[in-house]
Design a protein around this motif. Structure first.
Motif, PDB file in Angstrom:
ATOM      1  N   LYS A 178       0.782  -1.295   0.077  1.00 39.95           N
ATOM      2  CA  LYS A 178      -0.089   0.052  -0.033  1.00 39.95           C
ATOM      3  C   LYS A 178       0.990   1.303  -0.022  1.00 39.95           C
ATOM      4  N   ASN A 179       0.852   2.018  -0.832  1.00 44.44           N
ATOM      5  CA  ASN A 179       1.625   3.233  -1.298  1.00 44.44           C
ATOM      6  C   ASN A 179       3.199   2.663  -1.226  1.00 44.44           C
ATOM      7  N   GLY A 180       3.397   1.674  -1.841  1.00 44.87           N
ATOM      8  CA  GLY A 180       4.757   1.209  -2.292  1.00 44.87           C
ATOM      9  C   GLY A 180       5.143   0.203  -1.200  1.00 44.87           C
ATOM     10  N   GLN A 181       4.614   0.393   0.196  1.00 46.86           N
ATOM     11  CA  GLN A 181       5.316  -0.006   1.424  1.00 46.86           C
ATOM     12  C   GLN A 181       4.475  -1.656   1.740  1.00 46.86           C
ATOM     13  N   PRO A 182       5.299  -2.608   1.937  1.00 49.46           N
ATOM     14  CA  PRO A 182       4.505  -3.963   2.478  1.00 49.46           C
ATOM     15  C   PRO A 182       3.558  -3.524   3.572  1.00 49.46           C
ATOM     16  N   CYS A 183       2.296  -4.121   3.480  1.00 44.95           N
ATOM     17  CA  CYS A 183       1.535  -4.170   4.560  1.00 44.95           C
ATOM     18  C   CYS A 183       0.846  -5.256   4.992  1.00 44.95           C
ATOM     19  N   THR A 184       0.605  -6.302   4.100  1.00 50.29           N
ATOM     20  CA  THR A 184      -0.289  -7.272   4.172  1.00 50.29           C
ATOM     21  C   THR A 184       0.395  -8.597   3.539  1.00 50.29           C
ATOM     22  N   VAL A 185       0.205  -9.849   3.989  1.00 51.63           N
ATOM     23  CA  VAL A 185       0.566 -10.945   3.192  1.00 51.63           C
ATOM     24  C   VAL A 185      -0.590 -11.816   3.228  1.00 51.63           C
ATOM     25  N   LEU A 186      -0.892 -12.423   1.845  1.00 46.65           N
ATOM     26  CA  LEU A 186      -1.928 -13.500   1.558  1.00 46.65           C
ATOM     27  C   LEU A 186      -1.077 -14.865   1.666  1.00 46.65           C
ATOM     28  N   LEU A 187      -1.451 -15.699   2.280  1.00 49.12           N
ATOM     29  CA  LEU A 187      -0.800 -17.099   2.234  1.00 49.12           C
ATOM     30  C   LEU A 187      -1.873 -18.082   2.358  1.00 49.12           C
ATOM     31  N   ALA A 188      -1.377 -19.514   2.307  1.00 46.05           N
ATOM     32  CA  ALA A 188      -2.309 -20.393   2.108  1.00 46.05           C
ATOM     33  C   ALA A 188      -2.651 -20.636   3.601  1.00 46.05           C
ATOM     34  N   TYR A 189      -3.839 -21.280   3.774  1.00 46.44           N
ATOM     35  CA  TYR A 189      -4.338 -21.527   5.299  1.00 46.44           C
ATOM     36  C   TYR A 189      -3.539 -22.595   6.164  1.00 46.44           C
ATOM     37  N   GLU A 190      -2.812 -23.538   5.271  1.00 45.40           N
ATOM     38  CA  GLU A 190      -2.147 -24.448   5.905  1.00 45.40           C
ATOM     39  C   GLU A 190      -0.800 -23.849   6.482  1.00 45.40           C
ATOM     40  N   ASP A 191      -0.248 -22.773   5.519  1.00 44.19           N
ATOM     41  CA  ASP A 191       0.808 -22.073   6.290  1.00 44.19           C
ATOM     42  C   ASP A 191       0.660 -21.064   7.568  1.00 44.19           C
ATOM     43  N   PHE A 192      -0.737 -20.570   7.625  1.00 45.70           N
ATOM     44  CA  PHE A 192      -1.092 -19.797   8.481  1.00 45.70           C
ATOM     45  C   PHE A 192      -1.046 -20.838   9.715  1.00 45.70           C
ATOM     46  N   VAL A 193      -1.769 -22.174   9.810  1.00 53.15           N
ATOM     47  CA  VAL A 193      -1.734 -22.934  10.734  1.00 53.15           C
ATOM     48  C   VAL A 193      -0.469 -23.266  11.360  1.00 53.15           C
ATOM     49  N   ARG A 194       0.342 -23.664  10.367  1.00 51.84           N
ATOM     50  CA  ARG A 194       1.743 -23.993  10.631  1.00 51.84           C
ATOM     51  C   ARG A 194       2.412 -22.949  11.557  1.00 51.84           C
ATOM     52  N   LEU A 195       2.356 -21.660  11.097  1.00 50.02           N
ATOM     53  CA  LEU A 195       2.855 -20.352  11.695  1.00 50.02           C
ATOM     54  C   LEU A 195       2.449 -20.118  13.167  1.00 50.02           C
ATOM     55  N   SER A 196       0.978 -20.234  13.160  1.00 50.54           N
ATOM     56  CA  SER A 196       0.101 -20.046  14.452  1.00 50.54           C
ATOM     57  C   SER A 196       0.415 -20.734  15.419  1.00 50.54           C
ATOM     58  N   LYS A 197       1.016 -22.215  15.038  1.00 47.60           N
ATOM     59  CA  LYS A 197       1.502 -23.281  16.125  1.00 47.60           C
ATOM     60  C   LYS A 197       2.566 -22.781  16.817  1.00 47.60           C
ATOM     61  N   ARG A 198       3.280 -21.978  16.235  1.00 48.88           N
ATOM     62  CA  ARG A 198       4.747 -21.399  16.800  1.00 48.88           C
ATOM     63  C   ARG A 198       4.537 -20.207  17.743  1.00 48.88           C
ATOM     64  N   ASP A 199       3.347 -19.694  17.657  1.00 48.61           N
ATOM     65  CA  ASP A 199       3.273 -18.567  18.548  1.00 48.61           C
ATOM     66  C   ASP A 199       3.582 -18.992  19.907  1.00 48.61           C
ATOM     67  N   ARG A 200       3.686 -18.132  20.748  1.00 50.62           N
ATOM     68  CA  ARG A 200       4.230 -18.383  22.299  1.00 50.62           C
ATOM     69  C   ARG A 200       3.335 -17.642  23.002  1.00 50.62           C
ATOM     70  N   GLN A 201       2.899 -17.914  24.177  1.00 52.95           N
ATOM     71  CA  GLN A 201       2.474 -17.093  24.932  1.00 52.95           C
ATOM     72  C   GLN A 201       3.438 -16.461  26.069  1.00 52.95           C
TER      73      GLN A 201
END
Length: 89
Positions: free
Chosen positions: A30-53
């Motif tokens: 947006k306005n030449g700057q990265p602002c969002t990433v569109l990715l496969a649901y499977e990638d989202f799930v994999r990355l979400s599992k890496r979240d730490r509290q």
């Protein structure tokens, strides 16, 4: 290979970029700057599992602090002590 595309282009042809995101992430700018990433649901799930509290130690109760202090390391892991910095005296 990651694709980078302007938000306006994504809005005009969302289906194509959605299909592309199944293969590789699509960085949306947006306005030449990265602002969002569109990715496969499977990638989202994999990355979400890496979240730490993260909890602040200041929010622990006295009982929780005592439980942490009482924990002893498994003797089979004593070799890990060599990775600790020297104790300050």
């Amino acid at each position: 290979m990651t694709t980078t595309v302007a938000a306006a282009a994504v809005s005009k042809d969302f289906g194509a970029y959605q299909d592309a995101a199944v293969r590789d992430p699509v960085i949306i700018t947006k306005n030449g700057q990265p602002c969002t990433v569109l990715l496969a649901y499977e990638d989202f799930v994999r990355l979400s599992k890496r979240d730490r509290q993260v909890d602040l130690t200041a929010e622990l109760s006295a009982d929780e602090i005592a439980a942490v202090e009482a924990v002893e390391m498994d003797p089979g892991l004593d070799h890990l002590n060599s990775e600790l910095p020297p104790a300050k005296v």
